[in-house]
Design a protein around this motif. Structure first.
Motif, PDB file in Angstrom:
ATOM      1  N   TRP A  70       0.854  -1.178   0.000  1.00 33.02           N
ATOM      2  CA  TRP A  70       0.000   0.000   0.000  1.00 33.02           C
ATOM      3  C   TRP A  70       0.896   1.235   0.000  1.00 33.02           C
ATOM      4  O   TRP A  70       2.123   1.120   0.143  1.00 33.02           O
ATOM      5  N   PHE A  71       0.309   2.403  -0.118  1.00 35.44           N
ATOM      6  CA  PHE A  71       1.077   3.648  -0.158  1.00 35.44           C
ATOM      7  C   PHE A  71       2.041   3.732   1.023  1.00 35.44           C
ATOM      8  O   PHE A  71       3.210   4.077   0.859  1.00 35.44           O
ATOM      9  N   GLU A  72       1.550   3.376   2.223  1.00 33.88           N
ATOM     10  CA  GLU A  72       2.393   3.469   3.418  1.00 33.88           C
ATOM     11  C   GLU A  72       3.563   2.489   3.390  1.00 33.88           C
ATOM     12  O   GLU A  72       4.583   2.712   4.035  1.00 33.88           O
TER      13      GLU A  72
ATOM     14  N   SER B 281       9.792   6.226  -6.148  1.00 30.94           N
ATOM     15  CA  SER B 281       9.364   7.351  -5.312  1.00 30.94           C
ATOM     16  C   SER B 281       7.856   7.326  -5.152  1.00 30.94           C
ATOM     17  O   SER B 281       7.149   6.645  -5.895  1.00 30.94           O
ATOM     18  N   LYS B 282       7.388   8.118  -4.168  1.00 31.46           N
ATOM     19  CA  LYS B 282       5.951   8.262  -3.959  1.00 31.46           C
ATOM     20  C   LYS B 282       5.695   9.666  -3.456  1.00 31.46           C
ATOM     21  O   LYS B 282       6.576  10.326  -2.912  1.00 31.46           O
ATOM     22  N   ARG B 283       4.452  10.109  -3.672  1.00 32.02           N
ATOM     23  CA  ARG B 283       4.030  11.382  -3.099  1.00 32.02           C
ATOM     24  C   ARG B 283       2.522  11.355  -2.904  1.00 32.02           C
ATOM     25  O   ARG B 283       1.792  10.720  -3.670  1.00 32.02           O
TER      26      ARG B 283
ATOM     27  N   PRO C  19      -7.805  12.235  -0.822  1.00 31.70           N
ATOM     28  CA  PRO C  19      -7.527  11.353   0.323  1.00 31.70           C
ATOM     29  C   PRO C  19      -7.594   9.877  -0.081  1.00 31.70           C
ATOM     30  O   PRO C  19      -8.366   9.484  -0.950  1.00 31.70           O
ATOM     31  N   GLY C  20      -6.751   9.081   0.539  1.00 30.60           N
ATOM     32  CA  GLY C  20      -6.814   7.646   0.343  1.00 30.60           C
ATOM     33  C   GLY C  20      -5.900   7.091  -0.727  1.00 30.60           C
ATOM     34  O   GLY C  20      -5.845   5.881  -0.926  1.00 30.60           O
ATOM     35  N   ARG C  21      -5.175   7.960  -1.429  1.00 23.29           N
ATOM     36  CA  ARG C  21      -4.267   7.468  -2.467  1.00 23.29           C
ATOM     37  C   ARG C  21      -3.136   8.460  -2.706  1.00 23.29           C
ATOM     38  O   ARG C  21      -3.212   9.624  -2.338  1.00 23.29           O
ATOM     39  N   GLY C  22      -2.104   7.951  -3.350  1.00 22.25           N
ATOM     40  CA  GLY C  22      -0.979   8.782  -3.744  1.00 22.25           C
ATOM     41  C   GLY C  22      -0.482   8.345  -5.107  1.00 22.25           C
ATOM     42  O   GLY C  22      -1.046   7.442  -5.736  1.00 22.25           O
ATOM     43  N   LEU C  23       0.572   8.986  -5.543  1.00 19.77           N
ATOM     44  CA  LEU C  23       1.232   8.614  -6.788  1.00 19.77           C
ATOM     45  C   LEU C  23       2.521   7.892  -6.450  1.00 19.77           C
ATOM     46  O   LEU C  23       3.256   8.299  -5.557  1.00 19.77           O
TER      47      LEU C  23
ATOM     48  N   HIS D 269       7.215   4.009 -14.613  1.00 26.23           N
ATOM     49  CA  HIS D 269       5.760   3.869 -14.635  1.00 26.23           C
ATOM     50  C   HIS D 269       5.186   4.572 -13.408  1.00 26.23           C
ATOM     51  O   HIS D 269       5.617   4.310 -12.289  1.00 26.23           O
ATOM     52  N   VAL D 270       4.219   5.462 -13.632  1.00 26.82           N
ATOM     53  CA  VAL D 270       3.548   6.156 -12.533  1.00 26.82           C
ATOM     54  C   VAL D 270       2.150   5.569 -12.384  1.00 26.82           C
ATOM     55  O   VAL D 270       1.426   5.410 -13.375  1.00 26.82           O
ATOM     56  N   VAL D 271       1.787   5.258 -11.144  1.00 30.89           N
ATOM     57  CA  VAL D 271       0.487   4.638 -10.845  1.00 30.89           C
ATOM     58  C   VAL D 271      -0.178   5.348  -9.668  1.00 30.89           C
ATOM     59  O   VAL D 271       0.492   5.994  -8.859  1.00 30.89           O
ATOM     60  N   PHE D 272      -1.520   5.204  -9.599  1.00 29.20           N
ATOM     61  CA  PHE D 272      -2.232   5.562  -8.379  1.00 29.20           C
ATOM     62  C   PHE D 272      -2.086   4.394  -7.423  1.00 29.20           C
ATOM     63  O   PHE D 272      -2.361   3.245  -7.783  1.00 29.20           O
ATOM     64  N   LEU D 273      -1.662   4.677  -6.208  1.00 25.70           N
ATOM     65  CA  LEU D 273      -1.455   3.663  -5.185  1.00 25.70           C
ATOM     66  C   LEU D 273      -2.306   4.011  -3.972  1.00 25.70           C
ATOM     67  O   LEU D 273      -2.189   5.107  -3.418  1.00 25.70           O
ATOM     68  N   LEU D 274      -3.177   3.101  -3.594  1.00 25.81           N
ATOM     69  CA  LEU D 274      -4.103   3.342  -2.490  1.00 25.81           C
ATOM     70  C   LEU D 274      -3.408   3.272  -1.136  1.00 25.81           C
ATOM     71  O   LEU D 274      -2.447   2.519  -0.951  1.00 25.81           O
ATOM     72  N   ASN D 275      -3.969   4.026  -0.179  1.00 27.75           N
ATOM     73  CA  ASN D 275      -3.556   3.891   1.202  1.00 27.75           C
ATOM     74  C   ASN D 275      -4.108   2.581   1.746  1.00 27.75           C
ATOM     75  O   ASN D 275      -5.101   2.052   1.228  1.00 27.75           O
ATOM     76  N   ARG D 276      -3.476   2.093   2.797  1.00 32.23           N
ATOM     77  CA  ARG D 276      -3.934   0.863   3.446  1.00 32.23           C
ATOM     78  C   ARG D 276      -5.374   1.082   3.920  1.00 32.23           C
ATOM     79  O   ARG D 276      -5.678   2.075   4.555  1.00 32.23           O
ATOM     80  N   PRO D 277      -6.270   0.128   3.607  1.00 33.17           N
ATOM     81  CA  PRO D 277      -7.662   0.261   4.056  1.00 33.17           C
ATOM     82  C   PRO D 277      -7.757   0.164   5.580  1.00 33.17           C
ATOM     83  O   PRO D 277      -6.932  -0.471   6.225  1.00 33.17           O
ATOM     84  N   ASP D 278      -8.778   0.813   6.121  1.00 29.76           N
ATOM     85  CA  ASP D 278      -9.022   0.712   7.574  1.00 29.76           C
ATOM     86  C   ASP D 278      -9.284  -0.733   7.924  1.00 29.76           C
ATOM     87  O   ASP D 278      -9.920  -1.468   7.186  1.00 29.76           O
ATOM     88  N   ARG D 279      -8.825  -1.145   9.073  1.00 29.21           N
ATOM     89  CA  ARG D 279      -9.012  -2.524   9.515  1.00 29.21           C
ATOM     90  C   ARG D 279     -10.072  -2.615  10.611  1.00 29.21           C
ATOM     91  O   ARG D 279     -10.078  -3.539  11.382  1.00 29.21           O
ATOM     92  N   ALA D 280     -10.937  -1.622  10.628  1.00 28.27           N
ATOM     93  CA  ALA D 280     -11.977  -1.575  11.684  1.00 28.27           C
ATOM     94  C   ALA D 280     -12.981  -2.676  11.525  1.00 28.27           C
ATOM     95  O   ALA D 280     -13.253  -3.180  10.492  1.00 28.27           O
TER      96      ALA D 280
END
Length: 152
Positions: free
Chosen positions: A6-8, A110-112, A117-121, A141-152
């Protein structure tokens, strides 16, 4: 299944490697049928030899597409990458022949964060390698990368 990156989790400098894949004449034939690109250097053994190759060669864009296919086999971006945004600095470095085996070396560059909210490059560098280490094609290659989903 391997854990997702994930992004993180995306760490610049990390390198992932795919399993190997054998290239066949049937692969070249199917790519030509799919795309309509039937240049004789890909389809005619004699023409390819006369052009200075050892025989028929894979289409360059087929080699680039293998980067994505082998990345999928690594399995760490199946659910975390949602879109491909660009390929840059693509270079075709060596011909690829039927009977050769290839693998992917994928470097996380790299990432930014983005305003959404919820994603980065994320930028990754994919390099298709023959079994002997020869680089066939490489690019960023540049992609949209999601943040880790909530584990609630």
């Amino acid at each position: 299944m391997t854990d997702q990156i994930w992004f993180e989790d995306f760490e610049s400098g990390a390198v992932l490697t795919s399993p190997e894949r054998l290239i066949t004449v049937a692969d070249i034939d199917r790519w030509a049928a799919l795309t309509g690109e039937n240049h004789p250097v890909h389809m005619d053994e004699d023409f390819a030899r006369a052009a200075g190759f050892l025989g028929r060669i894979c289409h360059g864009l087929f080699s680039l597409a293998l980067v994505e296919g082998l990345k999928a086999q690594i399995g760490v971006f199946d659910r975390s990458v949602t879109a491909s945004l660009s390929w840059t600095d693509v270079r075709f470095l060596a011909p690829l022949y039927p009977g050769e085996r290839v693998r992917l070396r994928l470097e996380l560059v790299s990432k930014r964060a983005t305003r959404t909210p919820g994603r980065g490059l994320a930028t990754e560098r994919g390099t298709l390698l023959k079994a002997d280490g020869t680089e066939v094609v490489t690019g960023e290659h540049v992609v949209f990368l999601l943040n880790r989903p909530d584990r609630a």
